[in-house]
Design an enzyme around this catalytic site. Structure first.
Site, PDB file in Angstrom:
ATOM      1  N   SER A  82      -1.984 -24.533  -0.050  1.00 13.86           N
ATOM      2  CA  SER A  82      -3.328 -24.672   0.499  1.00 13.86           C
ATOM      3  C   SER A  82      -3.234 -25.463   1.794  1.00 13.86           C
ATOM      4  O   SER A  82      -2.458 -26.427   1.881  1.00 13.86           O
ATOM      5  CB  SER A  82      -4.235 -25.408  -0.487  1.00 13.86           C
ATOM      6  OG  SER A  82      -5.433 -25.813   0.147  1.00 13.86           O
ATOM      7  N   LEU A 102      -5.267 -27.455   2.653  1.00 17.38           N
ATOM      8  CA  LEU A 102      -5.865 -28.755   2.348  1.00 17.38           C
ATOM      9  C   LEU A 102      -4.906 -29.690   1.613  1.00 17.38           C
ATOM     10  O   LEU A 102      -5.238 -30.847   1.370  1.00 17.38           O
ATOM     11  CB  LEU A 102      -7.110 -28.570   1.460  1.00 17.38           C
ATOM     12  CG  LEU A 102      -8.314 -27.875   2.069  1.00 17.38           C
ATOM     13  CD1 LEU A 102      -9.422 -27.761   1.029  1.00 17.38           C
ATOM     14  CD2 LEU A 102      -8.810 -28.615   3.307  1.00 17.38           C
ATOM     15  N   SER A 103      -3.740 -29.201   1.242  1.00 18.60           N
ATOM     16  CA  SER A 103      -2.853 -29.956   0.363  1.00 18.60           C
ATOM     17  C   SER A 103      -2.022 -31.013   1.093  1.00 18.60           C
ATOM     18  O   SER A 103      -1.223 -30.681   1.963  1.00 18.60           O
ATOM     19  CB  SER A 103      -1.890 -29.004  -0.354  1.00 18.60           C
ATOM     20  OG  SER A 103      -0.881 -29.725  -1.033  1.00 18.60           O
ATOM     21  N   PRO A 104      -2.163 -32.285   0.713  1.00 21.80           N
ATOM     22  CA  PRO A 104      -1.318 -33.311   1.333  1.00 21.80           C
ATOM     23  C   PRO A 104       0.141 -33.141   0.949  1.00 21.80           C
ATOM     24  O   PRO A 104       1.035 -33.488   1.724  1.00 21.80           O
ATOM     25  CB  PRO A 104      -1.887 -34.621   0.775  1.00 21.80           C
ATOM     26  CG  PRO A 104      -2.503 -34.246  -0.537  1.00 21.80           C
ATOM     27  CD  PRO A 104      -3.051 -32.865  -0.323  1.00 21.80           C
ATOM     28  N   ALA A 148       1.670 -30.220   0.457  1.00 22.77           N
ATOM     29  CA  ALA A 148       2.207 -29.171   1.326  1.00 22.77           C
ATOM     30  C   ALA A 148       2.534 -29.765   2.697  1.00 22.77           C
ATOM     31  O   ALA A 148       3.558 -29.429   3.310  1.00 22.77           O
ATOM     32  CB  ALA A 148       1.211 -28.021   1.455  1.00 22.77           C
TER      33      ALA A 148
END
Length: 199
Positions: free
Chosen positions: A9, A11-13, A15
């Site tokens: 995503s 939005l994923s920290p 990632a």
């Protein structure tokens, strides 16, 4: 040659904290990659997870300790509570899907640029101007931000269905065509060992 489906995503920290690790591992082993951005909140709902806002305070407190630790280990800047998070992840995801279809640029660099914009640069990755800048920095036509929106939406939805079918429940999630899956940026070493035949 191995193939890796990369579910994530924008939005994923976690990632974001993966940095270029996946791309470096894939290059080392000659593995091909498919980038599959998806709606992480819908994934949580489908697979028994909870959105960050709905998690128990104990889990949130741990996350607030863990993210800065992981960023420090990797020498990466991190804003624990970004000004524009959460935001709409669809526009940035559609741009990644369009860029993957178009080719010609650094797709991994584009993904990292979008994640960095959110988690280190206090920029709104739902805004066209930010997406266009990230596309251009990664060697893509900035106009891709406006192209293929319908097909982008269809692929974005299909990625969610594929993720659920593949047993994905979080992000980042790496699914190898060997049948092995790896969840989280802290499992990149295990992915590397697996591709080397050691795990």
């Amino acid at each position: 040659m191995a193939h890796i489906d990369y579910y994530f995503s924008t939005l994923s920290p976690y990632a974001y904290l993966a940095g270029a690790g996946l791309e470096e591992i894939a290059a080392r082993h000659g593995a091909s990659l498919s980038y599959k951005p998806l709606d992480i909140m819908a994934l949580f709902a489908r697979t028994g997870g909870a959105a960050p806002a709905d998690r128990h305070p104990i889990r949130t407190a741990y996350r607030n300790q863990e993210l800065p630790r992981q960023a420090k280990k990797r020498g990466m800047a991190l804003t624990l509570k970004p000004a524009f998070w959460p935001t709409n992840p669809a526009p940035s995801s559609y741009a990644i899907i369009a860029a993957q279809a178009a080719g010609g640029g650094d797709l991994g660099g584009l993904v990292q640029s979008i994640l960095r914009a959110c988690w280190a640069e206090e920029r709104n990755i739902a805004e066209d101007e930010v997406i266009r800048d990230c596309l251009e920095r990664a060697g893509f036509d900035p106009a891709l931000a406006d192209k293929g929106l319908l097909s982008g939406a269809e692929t974005y939805a299909a990625n969610l269905e594929e993720a659920v079918a593949a047993g994905v429940f979080g992000a980042p999630f790496y699914v190898v065509d060997s049948g092995q899956s790896f969840w989280g940026q802290d499992r990149l070493e295990d992915l590397d060992l697996h591709l080397a035949g050691k795990l």
